[in-house]
Design an enzyme around this catalytic site. Sequence first.
Site, PDB file in Angstrom:
ATOM      1  N   GLY A 159       0.480  -0.965  -0.170  1.00 46.23           N
ATOM      2  CA  GLY A 159       0.015   0.027  -0.326  1.00 46.23           C
ATOM      3  C   GLY A 159       0.471   1.114  -0.518  1.00 46.23           C
ATOM      4  O   GLY A 159       2.218   1.085   0.698  1.00 46.23           O
ATOM      5  N   CYS A 160       0.481   2.825  -0.009  1.00 49.65           N
ATOM      6  CA  CYS A 160       0.865   3.518  -0.428  1.00 49.65           C
ATOM      7  C   CYS A 160       1.440   4.080   0.746  1.00 49.65           C
ATOM      8  O   CYS A 160       2.740   4.410   0.980  1.00 49.65           O
ATOM      9  CB  CYS A 160       0.388   4.327  -1.071  1.00 49.65           C
ATOM     10  SG  CYS A 160      -1.612   4.921  -0.775  1.00 49.65           S
ATOM     11  N   TYR A 161       0.914   4.236   2.296  1.00 51.03           N
ATOM     12  CA  TYR A 161       1.156   4.364   3.233  1.00 51.03           C
ATOM     13  C   TYR A 161       1.782   3.525   3.749  1.00 51.03           C
ATOM     14  O   TYR A 161       3.306   3.962   4.385  1.00 51.03           O
ATOM     15  CB  TYR A 161      -0.335   4.383   3.985  1.00 51.03           C
ATOM     16  CG  TYR A 161      -1.042   5.906   3.726  1.00 51.03           C
ATOM     17  CD1 TYR A 161      -1.113   7.116   3.720  1.00 51.03           C
ATOM     18  CD2 TYR A 161      -2.446   5.402   3.350  1.00 51.03           C
ATOM     19  CE1 TYR A 161      -1.946   8.283   3.383  1.00 51.03           C
ATOM     20  CE2 TYR A 161      -3.456   6.971   3.555  1.00 51.03           C
ATOM     21  CZ  TYR A 161      -3.367   8.211   3.557  1.00 51.03           C
ATOM     22  OH  TYR A 161      -3.609   9.012   3.132  1.00 51.03           O
TER      23      TYR A 161
END
Length: 322
Positions: free
Chosen positions: A116-118
């Site tokens: 995921g990005c976070y």
Amino acid sequence: MNKPKIFIDGEAGTTGLQIYSRLNERDDIELVSIAASKRKDADERAKLLNSVDVAILCLPDDAAREAVSLVNSSQVKILDASTAYRTAQGWVYGFPEMNPGQREKIANAQFVSNPGCYPTGFLACVRPLIAQGILPSSFPITINAVSGYSGGGKSLIQKYDSFHEQQKGATSDYPFGIYGLQFGHKHVKEMHQHSGLASPPLFIPAVGDFEQGMLVQIPLPLWTLDNPPSGEEIHQAIAQYYQGEKFVQVAPFKDPSLLRDGTFLDATAVNGTNIVQVFVFGNDNTKEALLVARLDNLGKGASGAAVQNLNIMLGLPEELGL
């Protein structure tokens, strides 16, 4: 020599479109597409999924699980961009720079989950410190992060774009807002499992009125430790961990030229790249430090990472198309 065949299941979505755009111009692979009228046809999808070398899933979690169930060939590698398998047994986590040997695991795996990005920004900052014992695994971690509105997918993009068009560039009704206030964000389990932390981090995400870009901030109250490291020691540990990496860049310590007007850290500065930048700010007098990761939520946070993982899975130079 036959070109490897790639099928993007869900190529019409935000991440799927970005991956397709990155791969479509390459002449070393063959992209296989499904007719728009058959995107929900399980038989047609199964046929395509089992006919390629790598299937990239850009689908909601339940649809990704269904797609995996349709694959019956052990020769097909799967790269899943959803959250469905990021903490699942039998799946390799697709953050090549996270650990020594992670690339080899990705290269040899049939099933790879795209991060995921976070979590990408968070792990880029914290994983080296836990792995090297700079911070104890029991250290209480808080994450404050802001992403551009493209992180919300098509519905949020349409909302912001529509407002901007109507107001001729004016800011939206929600220029900045925090969310996830029930503390159950779907990325927390992923962050916890792959960080080496004993307990889950406290994560508060936010969305800003800019299309893409991301800042992930981790404040470190070092005064809570008996023998706290200095800011420079933290920086050195992270820089050494990522020495020689192309897509994880550790910014120089205390360099004001990296800040806009010497003050602001811009969330959008690496947009369009597959780079995550790690910054360390520290005050040894107050025994405080701040870790910040800056990345394109659609780049290293999604499609760029997927292309990097695809290249590794195919045994190709990982910077191809990036």
